[in-house]
Design an enzyme around this catalytic site. Structure first.
Site, PDB file in Angstrom:
ATOM      1  N   CYS A  83       0.842  -1.194   0.000  1.00  8.95           N
ATOM      2  CA  CYS A  83       0.000   0.000   0.000  1.00  8.95           C
ATOM      3  C   CYS A  83       0.886   1.255   0.000  1.00  8.95           C
ATOM      4  O   CYS A  83       1.509   1.549  -1.013  1.00  8.95           O
ATOM      5  CB  CYS A  83      -0.998  -0.052   1.149  1.00  8.95           C
ATOM      6  SG  CYS A  83      -2.424   1.030   0.932  1.00  8.95           S
ATOM      7  N   HIS A 170      -3.901  -5.139   0.207  1.00  4.43           N
ATOM      8  CA  HIS A 170      -3.435  -5.661   1.490  1.00  4.43           C
ATOM      9  C   HIS A 170      -3.473  -7.187   1.468  1.00  4.43           C
ATOM     10  O   HIS A 170      -4.534  -7.778   1.673  1.00  4.43           O
ATOM     11  CB  HIS A 170      -4.319  -5.149   2.628  1.00  4.43           C
ATOM     12  CG  HIS A 170      -4.045  -3.733   3.008  1.00  4.43           C
ATOM     13  ND1 HIS A 170      -3.593  -3.387   4.249  1.00  4.43           N
ATOM     14  CD2 HIS A 170      -4.144  -2.578   2.312  1.00  4.43           C
ATOM     15  CE1 HIS A 170      -3.433  -2.071   4.312  1.00  4.43           C
ATOM     16  NE2 HIS A 170      -3.764  -1.563   3.134  1.00  4.43           N
ATOM     17  N   GLU A 172      -2.520  -9.139   3.734  1.00  7.15           N
ATOM     18  CA  GLU A 172      -2.845  -9.621   5.081  1.00  7.15           C
ATOM     19  C   GLU A 172      -4.327  -9.495   5.407  1.00  7.15           C
ATOM     20  O   GLU A 172      -4.787  -9.986   6.438  1.00  7.15           O
ATOM     21  CB  GLU A 172      -2.007  -8.872   6.129  1.00  7.15           C
ATOM     22  CG  GLU A 172      -2.486  -7.475   6.470  1.00  7.15           C
ATOM     23  CD  GLU A 172      -2.153  -6.403   5.444  1.00  7.15           C
ATOM     24  OE1 GLU A 172      -2.438  -5.238   5.743  1.00  7.15           O
ATOM     25  OE2 GLU A 172      -1.622  -6.708   4.365  1.00  7.15           O
TER      26      GLU A 172
END
Length: 192
Positions: A83, A170, A172
């Site tokens: 990001c 993202h 995660e």
């Protein structure tokens, strides 16, 4: 034993990333994005890789020290930007950072995520960003393929010659499929 320096850009996702790296037996060292001292930069060279985390604002405001680290260590140690981290990679390599809007999207890629798993060509991923990178001297390795996004937003980049890569989404996030495997790619990627 592998070790990752996590440069924390004061984002709530930082420790989600730490949790994603930990099951691989990776030692994760988290350091806030503050100025690094000369001795610290040399100590970083003993680590396996660097991960530059998400965060607020433009890279020139929030990730200025990350841009400096990229300048010093690109080509000497593998670097992954996520990001804001990707935006810092793009900016450090001459790219522009422009406005965007975050959401769940399918990310089309050129096989960048394939070394450790066989992902679908359109990979669902959570996007929480409001900025994206416009390419300069970087290779675009993934784009958003949503019909409402014109032109397609860049979702993954790679330096043409160095082990420096970034993803805008993202990995995660619970919305992102195969995120742990994408992060594992960083750990197992050699520095050429």
């Amino acid at each position: 034993m592998t070790s990752v320096l996590m440069i924390d850009n004061c984002d709530s996702f930082t420790y989600n990333l730490v949790d994603q790296f930990s099951p691989h037996g990776t030692i994760v060292i988290v350091k806030r994005n503050h100025p690094f001292y000369d001795g610290e930069i040399e100590a970083i060279m003993a680590l396996t890789s660097i991960c530059i985390t998400p965060g607020p604002c433009y890279p020139a405001e929030a990730a200025l020290n990350s841009c400096s680290i990229i300048g010093h260590l690109a080509g000497r140690i593998p670097i992954l930007g996520i990001c804001l981290g990707q935006q810092a990679l793009g900016q450090a390599r001459g790219g522009l950072v422009i406005f965007a809007h975050g959401k769940l999207s399918n990310i089309e890629h050129n096989g960048i995520f394939a070394p450790l798993f066989n992902p679908p060509r359109a990979l669902p991923a959570g996007r929480y960003h409001s900025l994206v990178v416009e390419p300069a001297r970087i290779e675009v390795t993934g784009q958003c393929n949503q019909l409402e996004v014109v032109p397609q937003e860049i979702m993954a980049i790679r330096h043409r010659d160095l082990p420096v890569e970034g993803v805008q989404f993202h990995p995660e996030s619970i919305l992102s499929s195969n995120g742990a495997a994408i992060l594992a790619n960083l750990i197992h990627r050699p520095c050429h």
